[in-house]
Design an enzyme around this catalytic site. Sequence first.
Site, PDB file in Angstrom:
ATOM      1  N   ASP A  75       0.856  -1.176   0.000  1.00 50.48           N
ATOM      2  CA  ASP A  75       0.000   0.000   0.000  1.00 50.48           C
ATOM      3  C   ASP A  75       0.897   1.233   0.000  1.00 50.48           C
ATOM      4  O   ASP A  75       1.048   1.888   1.028  1.00 50.48           O
ATOM      5  CB  ASP A  75      -0.829  -0.048   1.280  1.00 50.48           C
ATOM      6  N   HIS A 111     -11.057   4.071  -5.084  1.00 47.86           N
ATOM      7  CA  HIS A 111     -11.872   2.947  -4.621  1.00 47.86           C
ATOM      8  C   HIS A 111     -13.195   3.024  -5.365  1.00 47.86           C
ATOM      9  O   HIS A 111     -13.956   3.964  -5.144  1.00 47.86           O
ATOM     10  CB  HIS A 111     -12.116   3.044  -3.124  1.00 47.86           C
ATOM     11  N   HIS A 128     -13.573   2.288   7.379  1.00 43.83           N
ATOM     12  CA  HIS A 128     -12.927   1.392   8.339  1.00 43.83           C
ATOM     13  C   HIS A 128     -13.817   1.156   9.556  1.00 43.83           C
ATOM     14  O   HIS A 128     -13.799   0.088  10.155  1.00 43.83           O
ATOM     15  CB  HIS A 128     -11.600   1.992   8.830  1.00 43.83           C
ATOM     16  N   ASP A 143     -11.706  -4.005  -1.356  1.00 43.08           N
ATOM     17  CA  ASP A 143     -10.951  -3.325  -0.308  1.00 43.08           C
ATOM     18  C   ASP A 143     -10.832  -4.334   0.836  1.00 43.08           C
ATOM     19  O   ASP A 143     -11.416  -5.422   0.801  1.00 43.08           O
ATOM     20  CB  ASP A 143     -11.664  -2.047   0.123  1.00 43.08           C
TER      21      ASP A 143
END
Length: 426
Positions: free
Chosen positions: A137, A237, A249, A322
Amino acid sequence: MAAGCAGSGAAEPAAGRAGTAPAASRPAESATATPARATDASASSRVDAVLAKMSVEEKVGQLFMPVLYGPAADTVSGENQARFGVGTPAKMIAKYRPGGVILFPWAQNVKNVRQVVALTNGLQAASPRIPLLVGADQENGLVSRLAPLVTKFPGASVIGSTGDPSLARRAAEATGAELRALGVNLDFAPVADVNINPRNPVIGPRAYGSDPKKVAPMVAAAVRGFHDAGIAATAKHFPGHGDTGVDSHTGLPVIRHSRAQWDRLDAPPFAAAIREDVDMIMSAHVVMPKLDPSGDPATLSKPILTGLLRQRLGFEGVVSTDALDMAGVRKKYGDGEVAVRAILAGADLLLMPPDYRKAHAAVLAAVESGRIPAERLDESVRRLLTLKAGRGILERAPAADPAEAERTLRSAEHRELASLISRKAR
């Protein structure tokens, strides 16, 4: 925690990518050498040959990209034992044969240059039949999982402020060269979100800007830069995380863009990335009720992943979820069912499932029962193998060289480029 989002655990026409010549006919290559390209027919033929020899269990394994714990492939870790039933990363790979792994500092994967090189070489040695996608990442800026080993490039918003897409390309190429030197062959970058909401808690400066007409050429240039370095790129995304007030998250964002608004605001950077043959697109754990009224996040939405991304935008490459350990995708279904629904929606790569054994068993059972048809499984595996062929790692992964990595990472040329970008930022 997304492979490309800012949490401590953290997140897109590509079929027919060309691959390299068969391993037996080419010399050993270093990890920083950009792979040569073969014909589309050659790559397709080699992919089909590999696919034909795979068992159902091997095919299911290719769909997964977990985090493995420890600084070396043979490091014994209680986390590995608890999550996978085996103590070392190498044993996990031998048992489950995943399609790839993703590196994180918090998993003790990133200590120093020579250690990362030894780790990636060791992980590849544990997967001799089909080399691994080794992901990181490394967006630069806020999300920089390989810091402080790599050059400290400015984040996307700084590059976007220069108004010069060539700088986005050069930064991506330099970043890609450093990743490749470490044995990493896939970056979960660039961010293709348009940061429309100034209060966005999770994207913000990770995006190139708030104007899709300016963000799109930056994203396209970054994809070209990663490809210049021989690295697979991921636009994220999808269908867009730029107008959220909730961090996926910890919650499930809802974006109320109409289809016309989505076409105008969110879609252009992804369409630009697809035109540049982006290898992978990552889904977002966001609900867009005007695009899919089911209430499911995009990661689990067939109208979005298959309808919009595949059919409307024409993307034929790999769709990655994701991170599946994020709250935004875990609210409605269990961890096993989420993995199955993601595949049925159109995903190919299941990133960071929180309960690997449960997710793996659920997908395998769904294949064996016919809920996931054999043809659907083969579609995803073929896309993953095609990506590997296109980046020169279907038959054999390049071996990273520690001395070469130390010369490449944080080179004077790369540090000067980072300084130039900062000087040109507005």
